[in-house]
Design an enzyme around this catalytic site. Structure first.
Site, short mmCIF file in Angstrom:
data_model
loop_
_atom_site.label_atom_id
_atom_site.label_comp_id
_atom_site.label_asym_id
_atom_site.label_seq_id
_atom_site.Cartn_x
_atom_site.Cartn_y
_atom_site.Cartn_z
N ASP A 160 -10.85 1.48 -3.55
CA ASP A 160 -11.40 1.09 -2.25
C ASP A 160 -12.92 0.97 -2.31
O ASP A 160 -13.53 0.53 -1.33
CB ASP A 160 -11.02 2.12 -1.18
CG ASP A 160 -9.66 1.83 -0.57
OD1 ASP A 160 -9.07 0.78 -0.91
OD2 ASP A 160 -9.18 2.64 0.23
N ASP B 295 0.83 -1.19 0.00
CA ASP B 295 0.00 0.00 0.00
C ASP B 295 0.88 1.26 0.00
O ASP B 295 2.07 1.21 0.33
CB ASP B 295 -0.89 -0.03 1.26
CG ASP B 295 -2.21 0.69 1.07
OD1 ASP B 295 -2.32 1.48 0.13
OD2 ASP B 295 -3.12 0.45 1.89
C1 DGJ Z 1 -5.87 1.72 1.95
C2 DGJ Z 1 -6.23 0.56 1.08
O1 DGJ Z 1 -6.68 1.00 -0.16
C3 DGJ Z 1 -7.26 -0.31 1.79
O2 DGJ Z 1 -7.66 -1.37 0.97
C4 DGJ Z 1 -6.68 -0.81 3.08
O3 DGJ Z 1 -5.62 -1.70 2.83
C5 DGJ Z 1 -6.21 0.35 3.93
N1 DGJ Z 1 -5.35 1.23 3.21
C6 DGJ Z 1 -5.50 -0.15 5.16
O4 DGJ Z 1 -4.96 0.85 5.89
#
Ligand code: DGJ
Length: 703
Positions: A502, A437
């Site tokens: 997301d 991430d």
């Molecule tokens: C942002 C990501 O896009 C989410 O899927 C998740 O992993 C969160 N971060 C976790 O902090």
């Protein structure tokens, strides 16, 4: 003139100017005469203009009279060398493509252009400071591609968190469209991809020229129509002031620009991006495992019993990879702390991760884990020990984002710290997948010398990923950046999957995935079946719509499985089984999108031998007319007969019509030509529902 022949596209390059000039980028030319090519490139001299018409070379030169934005921006410390004029210095053509050398002895610069053409055109340029005693301050080195004057429309992309890849159409009448990204990641807002095309170009119609900058940091994208009518696209890394200084003898190589062309619409152009990725050795070849991701099920609450139970249920419904998201390490009990301390937390996992991992692998699933290696929380052991390792501008209060700072990975000590911790994590545990991430922009930033650091940071991220993959053969990486803010062809040299967004709301996802499919193929595109009520939008959708949307990508499940009844789990298992049944087709065939009226979206995949296709037909809004227009199914074999049938999905809602098309009720037969010319009659759908349509050729022994 050098004639490069690709698959369906030719490029002819004129080398007489020094920097190569593309004189043809389009449909194959059987045997073009040089005189005809020269004549085609000729522009008349007009009053009140220079006595030469400077060409739109790959790096156009102000010093030669080019009136647009030069491809090279920079100067010597005394201000000279800012408007070079390169001369030819040799070229080679071999299996690696065309390499063209050019040199400007006055400016003390050499420029190398490397071009290859296969499924797509690839262009990189490299600048070398050949001065023996002076530095060269580089402000930008972009790749420029001329497009024909008839390309009067542009398609670019915009977006934001949870709403990535929104295609945006504009007339390209005069002047410039410019998109600049200073976020230090590929970005939600300006993905570096652009299509230019003839007016009204559609999925299957019109001539299209597309370009993508394969780079995961800052970028600039320009599409300009000059006052004389000529048009060009220009893409390159955006450099902050002082970011790159070339010492005598040193070089800067631009990111790769990948370019595609089609005379049969946007769909064919996008498929060239897909094919170009698919032929690379690093592109995933094994079936893409159905994933479970723990984020929306548990967030930071890593209760071991719940995680084990989630794993049991995931295995029961057919999941093949279990991914433990954020919250397993350091002091990371919420998003205010812990980044930078990549050691298993004794708070969250008192017995370590080993038992959970063996539970997961014992159930037949592989194990993946979330990391954010480019970051540091001010509340972390790492920051307390090394506050100077944060990428901030000294003398100023740092700008926080999600309570975190960027870790300056260009510092060898910081790089080694993260490498050591992640290497240990992967060595000590049976972990085969990292969800990597990256959740904040670069703001300010300084290396040890106080200069801007996004370029060096981006290269360090690549190095870190490469080194981990070298040490841990078979390790797969998912590129995530607050959802889909790091989706580009360079990160995909070291990532097998992207987290597209997301948002797991299928209504949003229909548009997000449609936009993303113009750059990446489905097997790369992470797509999850979320909970009935979306966590990002609050909308409710039945399983059939959620499944019909997600199963066209690299499928995953992201919801609290412990809340589901046995019947709901069985339905989810059925949806996963539909994906697995069609997985080889979905992840190996040609992606197609159809032009429909705005209330509907239709897309699908056709096998490369044209024997089979799976199409999704979805209503994203209530339609103005009660019955939809027929779907013109291009891309099948005109002479073959196909059986057309509906693929039922669990929990599908009934369709609101008193009579339904023959194929929808009990299957029917149509010839490919009829499907393309007469179209397939469609039932009216209730808003926010979808149906799956399968077509298979009767003569195909496989089906
Ligand atoms: C942002 C990501 O896009 C989410 O899927 C998740 O992993 C969160 N971060 C976790 O902090």
């Amino acid at each position: 003139m050098i004639h490069l022949r690709g698959r369906g596209t030719d490029v002819v390059v004129d080398l007489s100017h020094g920097v190569p000039v593309i004189v043809h980028w389009g449909s194959p030319l059987a045997a073009p005469g040089e005189a005809a090519l020269e004549a085609a490139a000729h522009r008349p001299l007009v009053p009140a203009a220079p006595d030469v018409v400077a060409p739109i070379s790959v790096v156009p030169e102000h010093g030669s009279g080019f009136p647009g934005r030069p491809g090279l921006l920079g100067s010597r410390p005394d201000g000279r060398g800012w408007a070079p004029r390169f001369r030819p210095d040799g070229h080679t053509v071999d299996s690696d493509g065309l390499t063209v050398e050019a040199r400007d002895d006055v400016a003390g610069l050499a420029l190398t252009t490397i071009m290859t053409l296969d499924h797509a055109l690839s262009v990189r340029v490299e600048l070398t400071n050949v001065s023996v005693d002076q530095t060269y301050g580089l402000a930008g080195l972009s790749v420029t591609l001329p497009v024909p004057e008839r390309a009067g429309e542009l398609q670019t992309f915009t977006g934001r968190w949870s709403r990535e890849f929104q295609a945006h159409r504009t007339p390209w009448a005069r002047g410039a469209h410019i998109a600049e990204n200073r976020r230090g990641r590929t970005s939600h807002e300006n993905p570096p991809v652009v299509f230019a095309g003839t007016a009204g170009f559609g999925e299957c119609s019109g001539s299209v020229w597309g370009a993508h900058l394969a780079w995961s940091g800052n970028h600039t994208l320009l599409a300009e129509r000059l006052a004389d009518g000529r048009r060009y696209l220009q893409l390159g890394e955006l450099l902050h002031p002082g970011e790159i200084t070339l010492e005598p003898g040193s070089s800067y190589r631009s990111p790769e620009v990948v370019a595609v062309h089609s005379d049969t619409g946007l769909g064919a152009a996008g498929r060239q991006f897909h094919r170009r990725l698919r032929v690379r050795p690093e592109h995933p070849k094994s079936p893409r495992p159905v994933m479970f991701n723990s984020w929306e099920a548990t967030y930071f609450d890593h209760d071991i019993d719940r995680l084990r139970e989630l794993a049991d249920r995931a295995a029961r419904i057919g999941v093949e990879r279990f991914v433990l998201d954020d919250g397993w390490f350091g002091s990371r009990r919420d998003d205010t702390s812990g980044l930078g301390d990549w050691v298993v937390s004794a708070d969250a996992h008192p017995d370590g991760l080993g038992l959970l991992i063996s539970h997961v692998t014992g159930l037949g699933m592989s194990f993946g884990i979330w990391v954010e290696p480019e970051m540091v929380s001010p509340d972390s052991d790492l920051y307390r020990a090394h506050p100077e390792w944060a990428l901030t501008t000294s003398g100023y209060e740092p700008v926080l984002a999600r309570n975190q700072l960027v870790l300056d990975l260009a510092r060898p000590a910081a790089f080694d710290h993260v490498l050591r911790q992640l290497d240990a994590l992967l060595s000590e545990h049976d972990i085969s997948f990292l969800k990597w991430d990256m959740n904040r922009n670069h703001i300010g930033g300084s290396g040890a010398d106080g200069a801007a650091g996004s370029h060096a940071q981006t290269e360090a991220v690549y190095r870190l990923m490469d080194e981990l993959r070298r040490r841990h053969r078979g390790l797969e990486i998912e590129s995530c950046s607050s959802g889909g803010a790091r989706v580009d062809h360079e990160i995909l040299r070291r990532a097998e999957r992207v987290w597209t967004s997301d948002s797991n709301d299928p209504l949003e996802r229909q548009m997000i995935q449609r936009g993303a499919s113009m750059l990446i193929p489905p097997e790369i595109m992470g797509a999850h079946i979320g909970p009935e009520r979306s966590h990002t939008t609050g909308r409710r959708h039945d399983l059939a719509f959620r499944a019909a949307t997600a199963l066209f990508g690299h499928l995953g499940v992201e919801c609290d499985l412990l809340e589901l009844s046995d019947g709901e789990l069985d339905d989810l298992a059925d949806a996963i089984a539909v994906h697995k049944r069609f997985r080889p087709l979905l992840h190996g065939g040609d992606g197609v999108r159809f032009d429909t009226e705005p209330a509907y979206l239709a897309h699908g995949v056709i096998s490369t031998d044209r024997a089979e296709a799976l199409i999704s037909y979805a209503a994203i809004a209530s339609a103005p007319s009660q019955t939809p227009a027929s779907l013109m199914v291009d891309g099948l074999d005109g002479d073959r007969t196909y059986r057309v049938e509906r693929v039922p999905l669990p929990g599908e809602r009934t369709v609101g019509a008193r009579s339904l098309p023959d194929w929808f009720e009990h299957g029917a037969f149509r010839r490919g030509e009829e499907l393309a010319r007469l179209g397939l009659q469609l039932p009216p759908l209730n808003p926010e529902t979808a149906v799956l349509i399968r077509l298979h050729a009767l003569d195909d022994p496989q089906v």
